[in-house]
Design a protein around this motif. Structure first.
Motif, mmCIF file in Angstrom:
data_model
loop_
_atom_site.group_PDB
_atom_site.id
_atom_site.type_symbol
_atom_site.label_atom_id
_atom_site.label_comp_id
_atom_site.label_asym_id
_atom_site.label_seq_id
_atom_site.Cartn_x
_atom_site.Cartn_y
_atom_site.Cartn_z
ATOM 1 N N LEU A 5 1.041 -1.285 -0.046
ATOM 2 C CA LEU A 5 -0.025 -0.035 0.184
ATOM 3 C C LEU A 5 0.966 1.115 0.156
ATOM 4 C CD1 LEU A 5 -2.587 -1.323 2.633
ATOM 5 C CD2 LEU A 5 -2.995 -1.025 0.201
ATOM 6 N N THR A 6 1.511 1.395 -1.172
ATOM 7 C CA THR A 6 2.451 2.477 -1.312
ATOM 8 C C THR A 6 1.866 3.837 -1.233
ATOM 9 O OG1 THR A 6 2.540 2.185 -3.453
ATOM 10 C CG2 THR A 6 4.095 0.950 -2.289
ATOM 11 N N GLY A 7 0.490 4.193 -1.130
ATOM 12 C CA GLY A 7 -0.014 5.524 -1.134
ATOM 13 C C GLY A 7 0.362 6.198 0.032
ATOM 14 N N THR A 8 0.794 5.259 1.166
ATOM 15 C CA THR A 8 1.404 5.970 2.352
ATOM 16 C C THR A 8 2.644 6.349 2.160
ATOM 17 O OG1 THR A 8 -0.052 4.632 3.629
ATOM 18 C CG2 THR A 8 1.854 5.675 4.958
ATOM 19 N N LYS A 9 3.145 7.563 2.338
ATOM 20 C CA LYS A 9 4.387 7.930 2.112
ATOM 21 C C LYS A 9 5.307 8.031 3.629
ATOM 22 C CE LYS A 9 3.080 8.570 -2.146
ATOM 23 N NZ LYS A 9 3.428 7.298 -3.156
ATOM 24 N N GLU A 10 6.385 7.659 3.351
ATOM 25 C CA GLU A 10 7.397 7.841 4.662
ATOM 26 C C GLU A 10 8.419 8.906 4.087
ATOM 27 O OE1 GLU A 10 9.364 5.348 8.329
ATOM 28 O OE2 GLU A 10 8.770 4.523 6.459
ATOM 29 N N VAL A 11 8.478 10.114 4.939
ATOM 30 C CA VAL A 11 9.556 10.964 4.660
ATOM 31 C C VAL A 11 10.316 11.195 5.580
ATOM 32 C CG1 VAL A 11 9.840 13.459 3.836
ATOM 33 C CG2 VAL A 11 7.978 11.996 2.998
ATOM 34 N N CYS A 12 9.836 12.085 6.925
ATOM 35 C CA CYS A 12 10.893 12.426 7.921
ATOM 36 C C CYS A 12 11.077 11.256 8.977
ATOM 37 C CB CYS A 12 10.385 13.375 8.478
ATOM 38 S SG CYS A 12 8.950 13.185 9.739
ATOM 39 N N GLY A 13 10.281 10.330 9.174
ATOM 40 C CA GLY A 13 10.266 9.364 10.012
ATOM 41 C C GLY A 13 10.191 9.509 11.454
ATOM 42 N N MET A 14 9.769 11.006 11.615
ATOM 43 C CA MET A 14 9.841 11.496 13.045
ATOM 44 C C MET A 14 8.524 12.048 13.429
ATOM 45 S SD MET A 14 13.478 13.299 13.385
ATOM 46 C CE MET A 14 13.119 14.442 12.076
#
Length: 202
Positions: free
Chosen positions: A48-57
């Protein structure tokens, strides 16, 4: 040939956790490392790659999903903590081939920008609508759950002058004026939301 396994390898085997999670309306039994975040589970294991992970914080809000009708930063929630809970991603918003009202509002207000963090913005607005109107809520009907640890997503700051970004205009179009609670840092949080992290609907 030796069958001895290093201690760290043995530990990784025993660190697996099973959880029954309802994702986009479908119950799924998952077995995942107890250190895996919800964002990693959704993207890397379920596709489900619509969820984006950027900062991780938990600062940017791009990874925002809905857990039991509340907006959460999936990079800060462990997948194992979602056992018995309902999770919604952007892939689950359209029904019967039709976009949700919030998605339609984003299109009408030209709020897509580059599109990368739009899923998190859409879900943040949808979650706020559910906090404001119990009739929109989908999760927890007749069930009592232990809440998942979350950082809340504050609403658009309506004290700002005209010319706000399109994402905020889309949120305004769907939400309208609401009562908010002041926070120590001067920002506001709507009733039912937890914390005062940076807003995905910014």
């Amino acid at each position: 040939m030796s069958t001895h396994q290093p201690a760290f390898y043995q530990a990784s085997i025993h660190a697996l956790r099973r959880a029954l999670v309802r994702i986009n309306g479908r119950a799924q039994l998952i077995a995942t490392d107890e250190r895996t975040t919800l964002a990693e589970l959704l993207r890397d294991e379920l596709g489900l790659t619509g969820t984006k992970e950027v900062c991780g914080m938990g600062n940017c809000g791009a990874c925002t999903v809905i857990v039991d009708d509340a907006a959460v930063y999936s990079c800060l929630v462990l997948a194992a903590e979602c056992d018995g809970h309902e999770v919604e991603t952007i892939e689950g918003q359209a029904r019967g081939g039709r976009l949700s009202n919030v998605q339609e509002a984003f299109i009408a207000c030209d709020a897509l920008q580059c599109g990368f963090c739009t899923p998190g913005q859409v879900l943040a607005v949808e979650a706020e609508l559910r906090q404001a109107s119990p009739r929109r809520r989908r999760a927890g009907r007749g069930a009592q759950r232990q809440p998942v640890p979350v950082r809340g997503v504050p609403p658009p700051d309506r004290r700002r002058p005209p010319g706000r970004p399109p994402g905020r205009r889309a949120g305004d179009a769907m939400i309208g004026p609401q009562q908010t609670h002041p926070q120590p840092d001067g920002r506001t949080t709507p009733p039912g939301m937890v914390g005062a992290g940076a807003g995905a609907a910014a």
